[in-house]
Design a protein around this motif. Structure first.
Motif, PDB file in Angstrom:
ATOM      1  N   VAL A   1       0.858  -1.185   0.000  1.00 23.09           N
ATOM      2  CA  VAL A   1       0.000   0.000   0.000  1.00 23.09           C
ATOM      3  C   VAL A   1       0.891   1.230   0.000  1.00 23.09           C
ATOM      4  CG1 VAL A   1      -1.907  -1.129   1.206  1.00 23.09           C
ATOM      5  CG2 VAL A   1      -0.134   0.066   2.528  1.00 23.09           C
ATOM      6  N   LYS A   2       0.293   2.376  -0.153  1.00 20.73           N
ATOM      7  CA  LYS A   2       1.035   3.629  -0.104  1.00 20.73           C
ATOM      8  C   LYS A   2       1.471   3.921   1.321  1.00 20.73           C
ATOM      9  CE  LYS A   2       0.683   8.521  -1.405  1.00 20.73           C
ATOM     10  NZ  LYS A   2      -0.192   9.555  -2.016  1.00 20.73           N
ATOM     11  N   GLN A   3       2.660   4.472   1.474  1.00 21.36           N
ATOM     12  CA  GLN A   3       3.167   4.820   2.797  1.00 21.36           C
ATOM     13  C   GLN A   3       2.191   5.762   3.505  1.00 21.36           C
ATOM     14  OE1 GLN A   3       7.024   6.648   2.701  1.00 21.36           O
ATOM     15  NE2 GLN A   3       7.482   6.072   4.799  1.00 21.36           N
ATOM     16  N   GLY A   4       1.836   5.403   4.731  1.00 25.69           N
ATOM     17  CA  GLY A   4       0.900   6.197   5.502  1.00 25.69           C
ATOM     18  C   GLY A   4      -0.535   5.732   5.409  1.00 25.69           C
ATOM     19  N   ALA A   5      -0.839   4.870   4.439  1.00 25.45           N
ATOM     20  CA  ALA A   5      -2.201   4.354   4.294  1.00 25.45           C
ATOM     21  C   ALA A   5      -2.456   3.260   5.330  1.00 25.45           C
ATOM     22  CB  ALA A   5      -2.406   3.797   2.889  1.00 25.45           C
ATOM     23  N   PRO A   6      -3.715   3.036   5.698  1.00 16.49           N
ATOM     24  CA  PRO A   6      -4.027   1.942   6.638  1.00 16.49           C
ATOM     25  C   PRO A   6      -3.581   0.601   6.049  1.00 16.49           C
ATOM     26  CG  PRO A   6      -5.917   3.403   6.360  1.00 16.49           C
ATOM     27  CD  PRO A   6      -4.918   3.801   5.312  1.00 16.49           C
ATOM     28  N   LEU A   7      -3.053  -0.265   6.891  1.00 15.09           N
ATOM     29  CA  LEU A   7      -2.592  -1.566   6.422  1.00 15.09           C
ATOM     30  C   LEU A   7      -3.759  -2.544   6.365  1.00 15.09           C
ATOM     31  CD1 LEU A   7       0.761  -1.975   8.416  1.00 15.09           C
ATOM     32  CD2 LEU A   7       0.366  -0.916   6.171  1.00 15.09           C
ATOM     33  N   PRO A   8      -4.014  -3.147   5.224  1.00 14.69           N
ATOM     34  CA  PRO A   8      -5.109  -4.113   5.113  1.00 14.69           C
ATOM     35  C   PRO A   8      -4.777  -5.398   5.867  1.00 14.69           C
ATOM     36  CG  PRO A   8      -3.823  -4.101   3.110  1.00 14.69           C
ATOM     37  CD  PRO A   8      -3.292  -2.977   3.945  1.00 14.69           C
ATOM     38  N   ASP A   9      -5.812  -6.075   6.288  1.00 16.36           N
ATOM     39  CA  ASP A   9      -5.634  -7.354   6.985  1.00 16.36           C
ATOM     40  C   ASP A   9      -5.408  -8.445   5.938  1.00 16.36           C
ATOM     41  OD1 ASP A   9      -5.671  -9.593   8.573  1.00 16.36           O
ATOM     42  OD2 ASP A   9      -7.664  -9.240   9.416  1.00 16.36           O
ATOM     43  N   ILE A  10      -4.235  -9.054   5.957  1.00 18.89           N
ATOM     44  CA  ILE A  10      -3.938 -10.153   5.028  1.00 18.89           C
ATOM     45  C   ILE A  10      -3.488 -11.386   5.816  1.00 18.89           C
ATOM     46  CG2 ILE A  10      -3.340  -8.591   3.133  1.00 18.89           C
ATOM     47  CD1 ILE A  10      -0.373  -9.188   3.740  1.00 18.89           C
ATOM     48  N   SER A  11      -3.903 -11.459   7.069  1.00 17.35           N
ATOM     49  CA  SER A  11      -3.434 -12.520   7.964  1.00 17.35           C
ATOM     50  C   SER A  11      -3.960 -13.897   7.596  1.00 17.35           C
ATOM     51  CB  SER A  11      -3.822 -12.194   9.407  1.00 17.35           C
ATOM     52  OG  SER A  11      -5.223 -12.034   9.530  1.00 17.35           O
ATOM     53  N   THR A  12      -5.102 -13.959   6.947  1.00 19.04           N
ATOM     54  CA  THR A  12      -5.677 -15.231   6.498  1.00 19.04           C
ATOM     55  C   THR A  12      -6.175 -15.046   5.069  1.00 19.04           C
ATOM     56  OG1 THR A  12      -7.936 -14.713   7.224  1.00 19.04           O
ATOM     57  CG2 THR A  12      -6.449 -15.746   8.848  1.00 19.04           C
ATOM     58  N   VAL A  13      -6.485 -16.137   4.424  1.00 16.61           N
ATOM     59  CA  VAL A  13      -6.998 -16.043   3.056  1.00 16.61           C
ATOM     60  C   VAL A  13      -8.301 -15.263   3.025  1.00 16.61           C
ATOM     61  CG1 VAL A  13      -7.865 -17.354   1.077  1.00 16.61           C
ATOM     62  CG2 VAL A  13      -5.869 -18.189   2.346  1.00 16.61           C
ATOM     63  N   ASP A  14      -9.201 -15.545   3.972  1.00 17.54           N
ATOM     64  CA  ASP A  14     -10.485 -14.847   3.989  1.00 17.54           C
ATOM     65  C   ASP A  14     -10.307 -13.358   4.272  1.00 17.54           C
ATOM     66  OD1 ASP A  14     -13.452 -15.074   3.875  1.00 17.54           O
ATOM     67  OD2 ASP A  14     -13.298 -14.305   5.943  1.00 17.54           O
TER      68      ASP A  14
END
Length: 250
Positions: free
Chosen positions: A106-119
């Protein structure tokens, strides 16, 4: 007039200098380019050879080789190189060099998306305004895999209107300039983009590693120097550099 032996020797050495240095052309898949850019300067310093680096997608490289473009060393996925072994690439020269997984950025400073699981990763993609990845039609390994994966996961149609397809190059630039909110590409290509932040690798159950192998052109005018370059790329001592660039040993 007799010429001193020492002068003769000196002149001979001067004459041999330029002839011993080679100009090499390296064709490489984009994922390996950051590694090449790190290793080539030391190789040039050590050997005196010069290396011109050109990159493309795996599909783009295959088209260029098939069309007869001159090169000395090629680095690309082995599946793509296989068709050229024994004709345009020396059969015995092929060797695995590195492997690379797909990362999310993601762009620096943007909220980090949850990618911890496939769902969680699926939901993050569906919630994103725009998702960028390599256009499968361009022959990019990660783009081809992701397009198939989206079909398997049943989200291809939902992602289609928000997909930003990149023909080649650094996809993470699309999150930096605001065209996309999430990027997926080989991790090594994400790490070289200023302003992009690597969130992490794809979830393990859907991660895909692409192997990159090297080979020497059968028409290389400098086969010995090309072999030197390939050996430099395959050196196990490169492992710390590979890790720094988001890649792993083969």
């Amino acid at each position: 007039m007799r010429i001193p032996i020492s002068l003769c020797l000196g002149l001979c050495l001067i004459g041999l200098g330029p002839a011993s240095a080679a100009d090499l052309k390296l064709l490489t898949a984009g994922a390996f380019k950051p590694v090449a850019l790190e290793l080539v300067p030391e190789f040039e310093k050590k050997t005196g050879h010069k290396v011109k680096i050109e990159n493309d997608t795996a599909g783009g490289l295959a088209k260029r080789i098939a069309a007869g473009e001159y090169f000395d060393v090629i680095v690309m996925p082995p599946a793509g190189m296989a068709q050229f072994l024994g004709n345009k690439v020396v059969q015995s020269s092929g060797k695995p060099l590195v492997r690379s997984g797909i990362g999310v950025a993601v762009k620096q400073g943007a909220p980090l998306p949850d990618i911890s699981t496939v769902d969680a990763w699926k939901q993050s993609l569906l919630a994103a305004r725009a998702v960028a990845y390599i256009d499968p039609a361009s022959g990019g390994s990660s783009g081809i895999y992701l397009a198939r994966l989206f079909e398997t996961l049943g989200i291809a149609e939902q992602l289609k209107p928000k997909s930003v397809l990149v023909r080649g190059g650094l996809v993470a630039e699309k999150v930096v300039n605001g065209e996309a909110t999430i990027d997926m590409q080989q991790t090594s290509e994400i790490l070289v983009v200023p302003g992009a932040v690597l969130v992490g690798p794809l979830p393990l159950h859907v991660q895909h590693y692409t192997m990159y192998s090297g080979g020497i052109s059968s028409t290389s005018r400098e086969p010995a120097a090309a072999a030197e370059l390939l050996r430099a790329f395959a050196d196990p001592a490169n492992l710390p550099i590979l890790k720094k660039k988001g890649m792993e040993g083969p």
